[in-house]
Write an enzyme that holds these catalytic residues in place. Structure first.
Site, PDB file in Angstrom:
ATOM      1  N   GLY A  41       5.016  -1.033   2.757  1.00  0.00           N
ATOM      2  CA  GLY A  41       4.192   0.147   2.563  1.00  0.00           C
ATOM      3  C   GLY A  41       4.982   1.440   2.477  1.00  0.00           C
TER       4      GLY A  41
ATOM      5  CG  HIS B 158      -0.205  -0.086   2.530  1.00  0.00           C
ATOM      6  ND1 HIS B 158       0.259   1.013   3.207  1.00  0.00           N
ATOM      7  CD2 HIS B 158       0.148  -1.158   3.280  1.00  0.00           C
ATOM      8  CE1 HIS B 158       0.854   0.635   4.326  1.00  0.00           C
ATOM      9  NE2 HIS B 158       0.799  -0.686   4.398  1.00  0.00           N
ATOM     10  CG  ASP B 159      -0.432   4.245   1.235  1.00  0.00           C
ATOM     11  OD1 ASP B 159      -1.313   4.917   0.685  1.00  0.00           O
ATOM     12  OD2 ASP B 159      -0.637   3.562   2.265  1.00  0.00           O
TER      13      ASP B 159
END
Length: 265
Positions: A144, A126-127
């Protein structure tokens, strides 16, 4: 559901209402396309692929069997907020690759650029912000919030810790544990990873002139020298050099970061 008339969809694929399927898209058997997915022109989804979430895939990207693209982040802080995943054009996503969308706490967007190659078993969490022409070799993983510049190669079975930045043109050797930032054009390797030089092969492949490579080599030696802090040496280097490539390294070192830097041995 908006399916272009030229798309080729196997009768055993599942396309949810709301999905947008562009011209010339090909979707193989047993693949599942979620309701918020947008597939650009010429995208190829082979068999047994899951594409879900608010995911946009750019033109001519190919996704190979058993990849899972856009499933929720592997983050216990994620509570179903609206976030997205953006994948660029002409990227190759091989077997068993997983890519997660963003989280509210990380800006809400995961990005993978154009012309990337994500080899079998690699993971983008994520991200993450992944540039163009990046290669993730088999079973490598980005935790992340990792930022990866253009033209980076991450070696096989390597792990990159959360919030790490990897500068443009860097290379990470196989089986490396990357827990700190990596300067542009740097070469890092090892379980207790260290900066071991410059990615000279990558620089030559990009067609850099000898003078540019020589200036980068001199800059590396200056950063590795004793005396002063790493930041002070970088600042002095920025004042002394007119090279755009050297300045890119200096700007990277002086930029915002959650991490320190992998240093020369």
């Amino acid at each position: 559901m908006a399916i272009d008339a030229t798309a080729r969809i196997h009768p055993m694929a599942v396309i949810d209402e709301g999905a947008v399927i562009g011209p010339g898209v090909s979707i193989g058997p047993f693949s599942v396309i979620g309701p918020k997915v947008k597939l650009g022109e010429g995208v190829v989804i082979k068999s047994h692929v899951v594409v879900t979430g608010d995911t946009t895939i750019g033109n001519d990207t190919v996704v190979f069997p058993f990849a899972v693209i856009g499933e929720i982040p592997q983050d216990l802080k994620f509570h179903g907020e609206d976030t997205c995943l953006l994948i660029g054009a002409r990227t190759r996503i091989r077997e068993h690759v997983t890519i997660n969308p963003g989280t509210e706490g990380g800006g809400g967007v995961t990005r993978v650029g154009d012309d990337c190659l994500l080899m079998a078993g690699s993971h983008v969490a994520h991200d993450c912000q992944v540039g163009d022409r990046v290669i993730l070799v088999n079973n490598s993983g980005l935790a992340g919030h990792v930022t990866v510049g253009d033209d980076v190669i991450i070696g096989g079975i390597s792990g990159v810790h959360q919030w790490v930045r990897i500068g443009q043109g860097a290379i990470i050797g196989g089986l490396s544990k990357v827990v700190k930032d990596v300067i542009p054009f740097g070469m890092v390797q090892g379980d207790d990873a260290h900066l071991v030089g410059l990615n000279l092969i990558g620089l030559k492949r990009r067609g850099l002139e000898r003078i540019d490579i020589a200036e980068l080599r001199a800059a590396y030696k200056a950063l590795a020298a004793e005396g002063g802090t790493f930041q002070e040496r970088a600042a002095a280097l920025g004042e002394a050099s007119d090279s755009d490539y050297v300045q890119q390294i200096v700007d990277f070192i002086r930029g915002d970061s959650e991490r320190s830097f992998h240093m020369p041995e």
